[in-house]
Design an enzyme around this catalytic site. Sequence first.
Site, PDB file in Angstrom:
ATOM      1  N   ASP A  22       0.852  -1.185   0.000  1.00 31.38           N
ATOM      2  CA  ASP A  22       0.000   0.000   0.000  1.00 31.38           C
ATOM      3  C   ASP A  22       0.889   1.236   0.000  1.00 31.38           C
ATOM      4  O   ASP A  22       1.876   1.298   0.735  1.00 31.38           O
ATOM      5  CB  ASP A  22      -0.888  -0.039   1.256  1.00 31.38           C
ATOM      6  CG  ASP A  22      -1.806   1.178   1.358  1.00 31.38           C
ATOM      7  OD1 ASP A  22      -2.052   1.813   0.307  1.00 31.38           O
ATOM      8  OD2 ASP A  22      -2.267   1.469   2.473  1.00 31.38           O
ATOM      9  N   ASN A  24      -0.645   4.605  -0.024  1.00 32.42           N
ATOM     10  CA  ASN A  24      -1.343   5.825   0.412  1.00 32.42           C
ATOM     11  C   ASN A  24      -2.137   5.644   1.701  1.00 32.42           C
ATOM     12  O   ASN A  24      -2.994   6.459   2.025  1.00 32.42           O
ATOM     13  CB  ASN A  24      -2.254   6.338  -0.701  1.00 32.42           C
ATOM     14  CG  ASN A  24      -3.319   5.318  -1.057  1.00 32.42           C
ATOM     15  OD1 ASN A  24      -3.275   4.179  -0.565  1.00 32.42           O
ATOM     16  ND2 ASN A  24      -4.260   5.695  -1.881  1.00 32.42           N
ATOM     17  N   ASP A  26      -4.514   3.623   2.624  1.00 34.31           N
ATOM     18  CA  ASP A  26      -5.925   3.205   2.681  1.00 34.31           C
ATOM     19  C   ASP A  26      -6.054   1.704   2.977  1.00 34.31           C
ATOM     20  O   ASP A  26      -7.154   1.154   2.992  1.00 34.31           O
ATOM     21  CB  ASP A  26      -6.674   3.569   1.391  1.00 34.31           C
ATOM     22  CG  ASP A  26      -6.180   2.791   0.191  1.00 34.31           C
ATOM     23  OD1 ASP A  26      -5.196   2.024   0.320  1.00 34.31           O
ATOM     24  OD2 ASP A  26      -6.776   2.936  -0.895  1.00 34.31           O
ATOM     25  N   ASP A  30      -1.436  -1.163  -4.003  1.00 37.86           N
ATOM     26  CA  ASP A  30      -1.754  -0.388  -5.202  1.00 37.86           C
ATOM     27  C   ASP A  30      -0.562  -0.338  -6.159  1.00 37.86           C
ATOM     28  O   ASP A  30       0.512  -0.867  -5.872  1.00 37.86           O
ATOM     29  CB  ASP A  30      -2.225   1.025  -4.804  1.00 37.86           C
ATOM     30  CG  ASP A  30      -1.296   1.646  -3.761  1.00 37.86           C
ATOM     31  OD1 ASP A  30      -0.070   1.607  -3.987  1.00 37.86           O
ATOM     32  OD2 ASP A  30      -1.789   2.119  -2.711  1.00 37.86           O
ATOM     33  N   ASP A  99      -3.834  -9.896 -16.470  1.00 40.67           N
ATOM     34  CA  ASP A  99      -4.846 -10.937 -16.332  1.00 40.67           C
ATOM     35  C   ASP A  99      -5.982 -10.584 -17.287  1.00 40.67           C
ATOM     36  O   ASP A  99      -6.497  -9.463 -17.255  1.00 40.67           O
ATOM     37  CB  ASP A  99      -5.347 -10.956 -14.878  1.00 40.67           C
ATOM     38  CG  ASP A  99      -5.624 -12.356 -14.387  1.00 40.67           C
ATOM     39  OD1 ASP A  99      -6.336 -13.081 -15.095  1.00 40.67           O
ATOM     40  OD2 ASP A  99      -5.140 -12.714 -13.298  1.00 40.67           O
ATOM     41  N   ASP A 200      -7.795 -16.033 -17.775  1.00 43.05           N
ATOM     42  CA  ASP A 200      -8.621 -16.662 -16.762  1.00 43.05           C
ATOM     43  C   ASP A 200      -9.569 -17.704 -17.358  1.00 43.05           C
ATOM     44  O   ASP A 200     -10.262 -17.415 -18.339  1.00 43.05           O
ATOM     45  CB  ASP A 200      -9.432 -15.553 -16.070  1.00 43.05           C
ATOM     46  CG  ASP A 200     -10.075 -16.011 -14.785  1.00 43.05           C
ATOM     47  OD1 ASP A 200      -9.342 -16.444 -13.884  1.00 43.05           O
ATOM     48  OD2 ASP A 200     -11.315 -15.934 -14.673  1.00 43.05           O
ATOM     49  N   GLU A 257      -5.324 -20.311 -18.241  1.00 40.45           N
ATOM     50  CA  GLU A 257      -5.710 -21.088 -17.058  1.00 40.45           C
ATOM     51  C   GLU A 257      -6.774 -22.092 -17.503  1.00 40.45           C
ATOM     52  O   GLU A 257      -7.804 -21.703 -18.044  1.00 40.45           O
ATOM     53  CB  GLU A 257      -6.272 -20.167 -15.977  1.00 40.45           C
ATOM     54  CG  GLU A 257      -6.482 -20.918 -14.659  1.00 40.45           C
ATOM     55  CD  GLU A 257      -7.543 -20.306 -13.765  1.00 40.45           C
ATOM     56  OE1 GLU A 257      -7.458 -20.499 -12.553  1.00 40.45           O
ATOM     57  OE2 GLU A 257      -8.468 -19.646 -14.273  1.00 40.45           O
ATOM     58  N   HIS A 333      -2.966 -17.166  -6.227  1.00 39.78           N
ATOM     59  CA  HIS A 333      -3.951 -16.539  -5.341  1.00 39.78           C
ATOM     60  C   HIS A 333      -5.148 -17.432  -5.048  1.00 39.78           C
ATOM     61  O   HIS A 333      -6.031 -17.032  -4.294  1.00 39.78           O
ATOM     62  CB  HIS A 333      -4.417 -15.224  -5.978  1.00 39.78           C
ATOM     63  CG  HIS A 333      -5.120 -15.480  -7.284  1.00 39.78           C
ATOM     64  ND1 HIS A 333      -4.466 -15.985  -8.395  1.00 39.78           N
ATOM     65  CD2 HIS A 333      -6.416 -15.362  -7.650  1.00 39.78           C
ATOM     66  CE1 HIS A 333      -5.324 -16.144  -9.373  1.00 39.78           C
ATOM     67  NE2 HIS A 333      -6.522 -15.771  -8.946  1.00 39.78           N
ATOM     68  N   ASP A 334      -5.225 -18.603  -5.675  1.00 41.41           N
ATOM     69  CA  ASP A 334      -6.343 -19.525  -5.448  1.00 41.41           C
ATOM     70  C   ASP A 334      -5.937 -20.759  -4.642  1.00 41.41           C
ATOM     71  O   ASP A 334      -6.772 -21.634  -4.386  1.00 41.41           O
ATOM     72  CB  ASP A 334      -6.901 -20.043  -6.790  1.00 41.41           C
ATOM     73  CG  ASP A 334      -7.579 -18.962  -7.615  1.00 41.41           C
ATOM     74  OD1 ASP A 334      -8.084 -17.985  -7.032  1.00 41.41           O
ATOM     75  OD2 ASP A 334      -7.593 -19.109  -8.852  1.00 41.41           O
TER      76      ASP A 334
HETATM   77  O1  TEU Z   1     -10.019 -19.437 -11.156  1.00 40.00           O
HETATM   78  C1  TEU Z   1     -10.717 -20.464 -11.761  1.00 40.00           C
HETATM   79  C2  TEU Z   1     -10.699 -21.774 -11.100  1.00 40.00           C
HETATM   80  O2  TEU Z   1     -11.170 -22.733 -11.643  1.00 40.00           O
HETATM   81  C3  TEU Z   1     -10.186 -21.944  -9.756  1.00 40.00           C
HETATM   82  O3  TEU Z   1      -8.948 -21.633  -9.439  1.00 40.00           O
HETATM   83  C4  TEU Z   1     -11.213 -21.640  -8.756  1.00 40.00           C
HETATM   84  O4  TEU Z   1     -11.126 -20.372  -8.214  1.00 40.00           O
HETATM   85  C5  TEU Z   1     -11.066 -22.636  -7.649  1.00 40.00           C
HETATM   86  O5  TEU Z   1     -10.662 -23.817  -8.179  1.00 40.00           O
HETATM   87  C6  TEU Z   1     -12.378 -22.861  -7.013  1.00 40.00           C
HETATM   88  O6  TEU Z   1     -12.222 -24.021  -6.238  1.00 40.00           O
HETATM   89  C7  TEU Z   1      -9.996 -18.205 -11.787  1.00 40.00           C
HETATM   90  C8  TEU Z   1      -9.313 -17.183 -10.907  1.00 40.00           C
HETATM   91  O7  TEU Z   1      -7.983 -17.557 -10.715  1.00 40.00           O
HETATM   92  C9  TEU Z   1     -10.086 -17.065  -9.632  1.00 40.00           C
HETATM   93  O8  TEU Z   1      -9.451 -16.234  -8.701  1.00 40.00           O
HETATM   94  C10 TEU Z   1     -11.469 -16.554  -9.982  1.00 40.00           C
HETATM   95  O9  TEU Z   1     -12.267 -16.537  -8.838  1.00 40.00           O
HETATM   96  C11 TEU Z   1     -12.139 -17.416 -11.051  1.00 40.00           C
HETATM   97  O10 TEU Z   1     -11.286 -17.741 -12.124  1.00 40.00           O
HETATM   98  C12 TEU Z   1     -13.319 -16.689 -11.641  1.00 40.00           C
HETATM   99  O11 TEU Z   1     -12.878 -15.621 -12.430  1.00 40.00           O
HETATM  100 CA    CA Z   2      -3.595   1.962  -1.379  1.00 41.45          CA
END
Ligand code: TEU
Ligand code: CA
Length: 559
Positions: A22, A24, A26, A30, A99, A200, A257, A333-334
Amino acid sequence: MASNNWWQHAVVYQVYPRSYQDSNGDGIGDLNGLRSRLAYIKKLGADVIWLNPIYESPDKDNGYDISNYRKINPMYGTMQDFDELLDEAHNKGLKILMDLVVNHTSDQAEWFKESRKSTDNKFRDYYIWRDPKNNREPNNWGSYFSGPAWKYDEKTKQYYLHLFEEGQPDLNWENPAVRESVWDIMRFWLDKGVDGFRMDVINLISKPAGLPDAPTPDNAVYGDVQAVVADGHRLNEFLKEMNKKVLSKYDIMTVGEMPGSTPEDVINYTGFDSHELNMVFQFEHVSLSPNPNKRLGKWNDQPVKLVELKHALSRWQKALDGKAWNSLYWNNHDQPRAVSRFAADDPKYRVTAAKMLATTLHMLQGTPYVYEGEELGMTNAHYKQLSQYEDVEAINAYKELVEEEKLVDGKTMLRYLANMSRDNARTPMQWDASANAGFTNGEPWFALNSNYPEINAKDELADPDSVFYYYQKLISLRHQNDIVVYGNYEELDPEDNEVFAYRRNYKGQTLLVINNFTNQNIERDYGQETYDKLLLGNYENSNTKIFKPYESRIYLKKA
Ligand code: TEU
Ligand code: CA
């Protein structure tokens, strides 16, 4: 066969912008914050940054619901901030991957606002609308985020399809105007100079003709949508069109993906002469040990069996060799944090174990991806209460499986969430031991992992034996040795449930990679004594047949 592309030599660093830095106060990471950390990413040795979505979005799914593809979400900054970030990254020799989320938009996107106005609106066919069937949803598809994949819209008395959250309506790729609109968005960013896209759920864009019902494992209420939608009959055609009209005109990299894709599918889309995409994120090695009750899907608390992990990774290494290109990842991130999931986050072993996992992955064939904080050995959050979770997937799953369907009790589900929730990856980056880990001087949007005083970048940058410097060494081994990039893959002892060992061969050289996945001393002989050089290991003075807990070694035999 194309075999000397820059993206084959590259290492990608993934930044989840809201949790990175971050600038600023908040409490939300960013673009200017990220800009101030480019030197850190450069120091690690990465070549490319993949930025999770930073576009305008109502944020129902943390930016994966985009309402304007040509605007920066004000919480991340302005378009000028973005341009400056891109410039400075390029000046430092770093590329930026955006993305691209075009299976669906937000329900607040102009196209959807128009589309829902009337059945004869110009944008009606941008989305997938259907009449009710017997006063219910048009088919039995379930959403990835629980409940039905259809939402009834009072105004026009039809349902629209949303494979994810109801605020994420699916685009209708059958409509050529949708495809042209997507190509335009891509050109907009490419003409700015971005270096490629992570796409995605790109294997979900071609829906099956007639939208047939999906199978219902264990009598689930809703059908398994992935089984009928993934790798649809027009996917190749759509990707070829994208390549011909857009991608082929730029020197960029693309990674799709693709949940559920097999190696055969992926060779099809990314084969060196397929003219579609460069590589794919496959899910096999991160989908092991699902719950035996299929209706609980990914929610489980069981450790992964090493032989299964080896089998999954080896299968892709062998299948794609010479034909297509792997992307290599433990984290994003998933996914939960790798060191907690596949090795040990106990302070006694964490550093060694994180290095061991890194060795295992980075010496494989493909392009490695490092997710922010992975290079520090960041761990799962170990939450104990539902109120600590933020992610729509986790919260919906709890509601559905515990409260509505009563398939599992709350205590068990909390264990499952602690093990598998996406929130494990989304706690802010741990920069130092000061308040909020130096991530923000305001109130962070999401609580930090309480272990930041012990695990943070500042300490690691001051310690030559840190996980950070070990990643730096692995990355530089890849950059300096073609065998790491191009060598073939030779699996060793697939049935060994304690050690993950393999060889890579290239132009008469051999690389031997040995990883002890246990917390015990174990003895193994792969002829390591006959190698010329120990290139890297995670213990000092160790060169015998005994492998200490979570020990890794990389040997080279010269040509
Ligand atoms: O993820 C798609 C996906 O199939 C997975 O990683 C899913 O979030 C997970 O398996 C559910 O169990 C992509 C993105 O990476 C994710 O962050 C998004 O939420 C999703 O697409 C929808 O856009
Ligand atoms: Ca910020």
